[in-house]
Design a protein around this motif. Structure first.
Motif, PDB file in Angstrom:
ATOM      1  N   PHE B 141     -47.856 -25.630  -5.308  1.00  0.00           N
ATOM      2  CA  PHE B 141     -47.458 -24.814  -6.388  1.00  0.00           C
ATOM      3  C   PHE B 141     -46.326 -25.324  -7.064  1.00  0.00           C
ATOM      4  CE2 PHE B 141     -49.584 -22.050  -3.296  1.00  0.00           C
ATOM      5  CZ  PHE B 141     -50.604 -21.633  -4.166  1.00  0.00           C
ATOM      6  N   GLY B 142     -46.285 -26.761  -6.992  1.00  0.00           N
ATOM      7  CA  GLY B 142     -45.140 -27.089  -7.778  1.00  0.00           C
ATOM      8  C   GLY B 142     -43.601 -27.067  -7.215  1.00  0.00           C
ATOM      9  N   MET B 143     -43.573 -26.376  -6.202  1.00  0.00           N
ATOM     10  CA  MET B 143     -42.163 -26.192  -5.662  1.00  0.00           C
ATOM     11  C   MET B 143     -41.986 -27.673  -4.632  1.00  0.00           C
ATOM     12  SD  MET B 143     -41.097 -22.343  -5.123  1.00  0.00           S
ATOM     13  CE  MET B 143     -39.844 -22.864  -4.284  1.00  0.00           C
ATOM     14  N   THR B 144     -41.523 -28.810  -5.478  1.00  0.00           N
ATOM     15  CA  THR B 144     -41.550 -30.024  -4.770  1.00  0.00           C
ATOM     16  C   THR B 144     -40.152 -30.359  -4.625  1.00  0.00           C
ATOM     17  OG1 THR B 144     -41.852 -31.440  -6.745  1.00  0.00           O
ATOM     18  CG2 THR B 144     -43.907 -30.608  -5.650  1.00  0.00           C
ATOM     19  N   ALA B 145     -39.361 -29.973  -5.271  1.00  0.00           N
ATOM     20  CA  ALA B 145     -37.881 -30.498  -5.332  1.00  0.00           C
ATOM     21  C   ALA B 145     -36.878 -29.368  -4.688  1.00  0.00           C
ATOM     22  CB  ALA B 145     -37.413 -31.108  -6.443  1.00  0.00           C
ATOM     23  N   PRO B 146     -35.813 -30.020  -3.852  1.00  0.00           N
ATOM     24  CA  PRO B 146     -34.963 -29.211  -3.361  1.00  0.00           C
ATOM     25  C   PRO B 146     -34.262 -28.181  -3.930  1.00  0.00           C
ATOM     26  CG  PRO B 146     -34.888 -31.416  -2.446  1.00  0.00           C
ATOM     27  CD  PRO B 146     -35.653 -31.483  -3.552  1.00  0.00           C
ATOM     28  N   PRO B 147     -33.886 -28.526  -5.352  1.00  0.00           N
ATOM     29  CA  PRO B 147     -33.226 -27.536  -6.097  1.00  0.00           C
ATOM     30  C   PRO B 147     -34.113 -26.273  -6.565  1.00  0.00           C
ATOM     31  CG  PRO B 147     -33.125 -29.609  -7.477  1.00  0.00           C
ATOM     32  CD  PRO B 147     -33.879 -29.767  -6.222  1.00  0.00           C
ATOM     33  N   GLN B 148     -35.512 -26.468  -6.413  1.00  0.00           N
ATOM     34  CA  GLN B 148     -36.416 -25.262  -6.621  1.00  0.00           C
ATOM     35  C   GLN B 148     -36.213 -24.493  -5.400  1.00  0.00           C
ATOM     36  OE1 GLN B 148     -39.840 -28.016  -7.240  1.00  0.00           O
ATOM     37  NE2 GLN B 148     -40.116 -26.799  -9.178  1.00  0.00           N
ATOM     38  N   TRP B 149     -36.343 -25.068  -4.205  1.00  0.00           N
ATOM     39  CA  TRP B 149     -36.389 -24.135  -2.993  1.00  0.00           C
ATOM     40  C   TRP B 149     -34.876 -23.599  -2.938  1.00  0.00           C
ATOM     41  CZ3 TRP B 149     -37.424 -29.408  -0.018  1.00  0.00           C
ATOM     42  CH2 TRP B 149     -38.853 -29.831  -0.360  1.00  0.00           C
ATOM     43  N   TYR B 150     -34.030 -24.232  -3.279  1.00  0.00           N
ATOM     44  CA  TYR B 150     -32.569 -23.514  -2.654  1.00  0.00           C
ATOM     45  C   TYR B 150     -31.975 -22.599  -3.635  1.00  0.00           C
ATOM     46  CZ  TYR B 150     -32.414 -26.751   1.267  1.00  0.00           C
ATOM     47  OH  TYR B 150     -33.115 -27.426   2.407  1.00  0.00           O
ATOM     48  N   SER B 151     -32.556 -22.830  -4.939  1.00  0.00           N
ATOM     49  CA  SER B 151     -32.162 -21.950  -5.991  1.00  0.00           C
ATOM     50  C   SER B 151     -32.578 -20.269  -5.703  1.00  0.00           C
ATOM     51  CB  SER B 151     -32.513 -22.451  -7.461  1.00  0.00           C
ATOM     52  OG  SER B 151     -34.106 -22.403  -7.119  1.00  0.00           O
ATOM     53  N   LEU B 152     -33.547 -20.333  -5.033  1.00  0.00           N
ATOM     54  CA  LEU B 152     -33.979 -19.011  -4.533  1.00  0.00           C
ATOM     55  C   LEU B 152     -32.777 -18.142  -3.733  1.00  0.00           C
ATOM     56  CD1 LEU B 152     -37.480 -19.775  -3.223  1.00  0.00           C
ATOM     57  CD2 LEU B 152     -36.996 -18.765  -5.410  1.00  0.00           C
ATOM     58  N   MET B 153     -32.036 -19.172  -3.129  1.00  0.00           N
ATOM     59  CA  MET B 153     -31.176 -18.218  -2.156  1.00  0.00           C
ATOM     60  C   MET B 153     -29.912 -17.851  -3.075  1.00  0.00           C
ATOM     61  SD  MET B 153     -31.356 -20.388   1.083  1.00  0.00           S
ATOM     62  CE  MET B 153     -30.393 -19.327   2.226  1.00  0.00           C
ATOM     63  N   ALA B 154     -29.671 -18.742  -4.294  1.00  0.00           N
ATOM     64  CA  ALA B 154     -28.545 -18.672  -5.059  1.00  0.00           C
ATOM     65  C   ALA B 154     -28.569 -17.476  -5.792  1.00  0.00           C
ATOM     66  CB  ALA B 154     -28.201 -19.762  -5.797  1.00  0.00           C
ATOM     67  N   ARG B 155     -30.084 -17.426  -6.262  1.00  0.00           N
ATOM     68  CA  ARG B 155     -30.358 -16.260  -7.263  1.00  0.00           C
ATOM     69  C   ARG B 155     -30.295 -14.820  -6.684  1.00  0.00           C
ATOM     70  NH1 ARG B 155     -29.275 -14.605 -11.873  1.00  0.00           N
ATOM     71  NH2 ARG B 155     -30.106 -16.482 -12.799  1.00  0.00           N
ATOM     72  N   ARG B 156     -30.657 -15.027  -5.223  1.00  0.00           N
ATOM     73  CA  ARG B 156     -30.686 -13.685  -4.630  1.00  0.00           C
ATOM     74  C   ARG B 156     -29.180 -13.092  -4.225  1.00  0.00           C
ATOM     75  NH1 ARG B 156     -34.007  -9.471  -3.319  1.00  0.00           N
ATOM     76  NH2 ARG B 156     -33.029  -8.224  -1.911  1.00  0.00           N
ATOM     77  N   HIS B 157     -28.453 -13.991  -3.913  1.00  0.00           N
ATOM     78  CA  HIS B 157     -26.811 -13.863  -3.961  1.00  0.00           C
ATOM     79  C   HIS B 157     -26.437 -13.296  -5.187  1.00  0.00           C
ATOM     80  CE1 HIS B 157     -22.705 -14.398  -2.643  1.00  0.00           C
ATOM     81  NE2 HIS B 157     -23.279 -14.317  -1.398  1.00  0.00           N
ATOM     82  N   MET B 158     -26.741 -13.893  -6.391  1.00  0.00           N
ATOM     83  CA  MET B 158     -26.390 -13.250  -7.551  1.00  0.00           C
ATOM     84  C   MET B 158     -26.826 -11.810  -7.694  1.00  0.00           C
ATOM     85  SD  MET B 158     -26.718 -16.528  -9.976  1.00  0.00           S
ATOM     86  CE  MET B 158     -25.585 -17.478 -10.296  1.00  0.00           C
ATOM     87  N   HIS B 159     -28.071 -11.611  -7.271  1.00  0.00           N
ATOM     88  CA  HIS B 159     -28.658 -10.334  -7.310  1.00  0.00           C
ATOM     89  C   HIS B 159     -27.950  -9.301  -6.571  1.00  0.00           C
ATOM     90  CE1 HIS B 159     -31.945  -7.291  -7.911  1.00  0.00           C
ATOM     91  NE2 HIS B 159     -31.976  -7.123  -6.442  1.00  0.00           N
ATOM     92  N   GLU B 160     -27.794  -9.703  -5.122  1.00  0.00           N
ATOM     93  CA  GLU B 160     -27.234  -8.791  -4.213  1.00  0.00           C
ATOM     94  C   GLU B 160     -25.663  -8.569  -4.496  1.00  0.00           C
ATOM     95  OE1 GLU B 160     -28.203  -8.739  -0.162  1.00  0.00           O
ATOM     96  OE2 GLU B 160     -30.219  -9.385  -0.583  1.00  0.00           O
ATOM     97  N   PHE B 161     -24.915  -9.477  -5.111  1.00  0.00           N
ATOM     98  CA  PHE B 161     -23.509  -9.286  -4.967  1.00  0.00           C
ATOM     99  C   PHE B 161     -22.732  -9.694  -6.088  1.00  0.00           C
ATOM    100  CE2 PHE B 161     -25.134 -11.043  -0.466  1.00  0.00           C
ATOM    101  CZ  PHE B 161     -24.870  -9.839   0.313  1.00  0.00           C
ATOM    102  N   GLY B 162     -23.529  -9.926  -7.142  1.00  0.00           N
ATOM    103  CA  GLY B 162     -22.842 -10.175  -8.607  1.00  0.00           C
ATOM    104  C   GLY B 162     -22.248 -11.544  -8.651  1.00  0.00           C
TER     105      GLY B 162
END
Lengths: 386, 386
Positions: B141-162
């Motif tokens: 599905f085009g998620m081939t590069a590490p920045p794509q994988w790991y950005s999910l966690m960063a975004r989640r942290h922003m969502h949960e903790f501001g």
């Protein structure tokens, strides 16, 4: 380290030669692993160390499927058939050092229904025994299959020491004889004589068909923990008295070594005996990695059961058979039980030391020796006691 | 195990971004390894343990090229960027258990002139972070590069903790600032402001260009032995007080974990502190595996320097800069020094604890912490002291 770690559980799948058994290598190892964990009286959640064989990828594949939620030690020994026994000592060190409480060592593959060994021609050097040397110098010239590589060492031994085909045959016959006492063995119910051996077709001189191990589907696994934790578990622990492993130099060449018979066991065997505080005469049985007949002979010399060059006479006259001076591969080995990459040698040693080997039980077995061998001479050895 | 093993030699190649540097990954690691062995005052022949990173195949490739004739311990930790620090504790256990006397841990790659990370699309699941999950569900599905994988966690942290972009930027800026004090750093002489960071292009929201680590060519290596053997060697030993590693569950998924922020460090960090007998307040500096900015923030939380959710404010105000409360990645890290897969974090910790870090020396540095992180959350940590 002596006796501080032990094997507390073993597991095995059925061993078979069936096209389309439907079990992947991972599935076979998982089934064996689940069996070993259950036999140890543990839950998957308590397994916090896994030493995967390279053929299943990384430890998380096993952990996720088994349910090991707290994996905190995972390492892979890349030594081919020497890996499982080498992993035993690494697992022992891991539990003693507190890196993990219970370490799972799974092995096996779908070596019959899946890709055959002789088809393993890949550009991935990490997957080829011998790595770049084999890829660049052996494979392009048609030396693609293990019997071709390893027959060089057997022929050299014959040249230097007068070793004869009948002596290699004695090894094949002994393994087959033992398989008749092992219902799990693929060659159970199919006895073989020395005449049968001598009549089998020559594949890679001096290796005949019956010098070669089986290609089978099957998995096996063991669980290692500390002697202290073992006290709470159902089976009598089998103690790891000493273990060691080594690699020849250069490891990835057969033809260019200064001494073709100096294998990893040359380094490992004296170290393991020193750690265990015993000598070859203390050993009641030996499970020797038998990818081919000559490798048994070679390892018996390297381990010190006889001197270099004397392996031929040593294996004759029933000495390595049940009832003989040093029973070897009481389960039938890779030659006549199944090829689970060497874990089966460990599980059989455990059965012998627990007194659970039934018709093939070595009387009063107290100390056993197990070897691993692979990748052009990597060697490993473990000395176990009941 | 505490203080029984130590690092006695470090080696590094030049770090660079040059097309056609002509050095293979193996060559880079060999050069660094030879340097580490020499710096330790040893000969290659005395190295009898090697823990290779998976990108160079098996230990014999290194042994044969370096001249290690008595290799008797070789194991590979398959945990991506968490492997080098995880290998430290395994090496410590190996030398303490007598499996080897001197263990070499090499790392690095030709990550600039060779194949780039984002091109690593392979059918070999063992080589893909995340294994079969990534191969079957992310890559197609085009998620081939590490920045794509790991950005999910960063975004989640922003969502949960501001957590805010400026806080991720504070990490990037701190690493770049430290690189100005490190002549080996690829970003030496190229300072960066928070405005520069905020102006850099968005690659995989919330990751901007400057959230991502460097792609460089370079190798680095360390040598581990026992505290007793270290006494005969030229450099002040850096003691391994405690180490641990762990894997999240399921290890190979980001999106399907019950708790996306429960990484391997959740298991490893308390264990390492317990082994070392210290707490986060005893740590004078931290080298945190920084494949991306957010991973630093996450690990600072996991290790216990601040509580979960508080990493954003923690990294602000110069706290993680030289002169701050907890200097992080004093060499510039993967973000601004070079990407040698995490070994560089160890070599820098050694320099700091030897007092050899020159313009970036942390005053009175006595105890340092190093982490490794990779493959969707495998974590490792080592606590070192002078």
């Amino acid at each position: 380290m002596r006796d501080q770690a032990c094997i507390v559980g073993i597991g095995e799948t059925e061993y078979c030669r069936k096209p389309g058994s439907g079990m992947s290598t991972l599935a076979l190892q998982l089934k064996a692993a689940a069996g070993a964990i259950e036999e140890a009286g543990l839950s998957a959640a308590s397994i916090d160390g896994i030493m995967p064989f390279p053929n299943v990828g990384k430890a998380e594949e096993l952990a996720a499927n088994l349910g090991c939620e707290n994996l905190r030690y995972a390492a892979t020994i890349h030594m081919g058939g020497a890996a499982p026994v080498a992993s035993l000592q690494a697992a022992a060190a891991a539990v003693v050092a507190g890196m993990a409480n219970y370490v799972l060592i799974p092995g096996g593959w779908n070596g019959y229904s899946g890709p055959r060994v002789r088809q393993t021609v890949s550009s991935d050097t990490a997957s080829i025994p011998g790595g770049t040397i084999a890829r660049d110098y052996y494979l392009p010239f048609g030396m693609t299959a293990p019997p071709q590589w390893y027959s060089l060492m057997a022929r050299r031994h014959m040249h230097e020491f007068g070793t004869r085909s009948e002596q290699l045959g004695a090894i094949a016959v002994a393994m087959r004889k033992h398989a008749q006492q092992n219902p799990r063995a693929v060659m159970h119910g199919r006895p073989m004589t020395l005449d049968d051996y001598m009549a089998s077709p020559m594949l890679a001189d001096p290796y005949r068909f019956f010098d070669c191990c089986l290609e089978t589907d099957g998995g096996s696994a063991v669980v290692v923990t500390t002697a202290e934790r073992a006290r709470d578990l159902p089976h009598s622990p089998v103690y790891i008295m000493g273990g060691a492993c080594g690699q020849p130099y250069p490891a990835d060449e057969i033809t260019n070594r200064r001494d073709i018979f100096r294998t990893g066991l040359t380094i490992a065997a004296p170290e393991a005996f020193a750690k265990a505080g015993v000598t070859p005469t203390d050993i009641d049985f030996a499970q020797i990695y038998d990818c081919f007949t000559f490798e048994v002979l070679q390892q018996l010399e390297e381990v010190g059961f006889c001197k270099r060059g004397e392996g031929g006479p040593f294996v004759e006259g029933g000495r390595i058979e049940l009832g003989g001076e040093l029973p070897v591969n009481t389960h039938g080995g890779l030659l006549s039980e199944a090829h689970s990459l060497g874990i089966g040698h460990i599980t059989e040693a455990v059965r012998q030391l627990r007194g659970e080997a039934e018709g093939r039980q070595v009387a009063n077995a107290e100390i056993g020796l197990v070897t691993g061998w692979g990748d052009f001479g990597d060697g490993s050895v473990a000395i176990l006691r009941r």
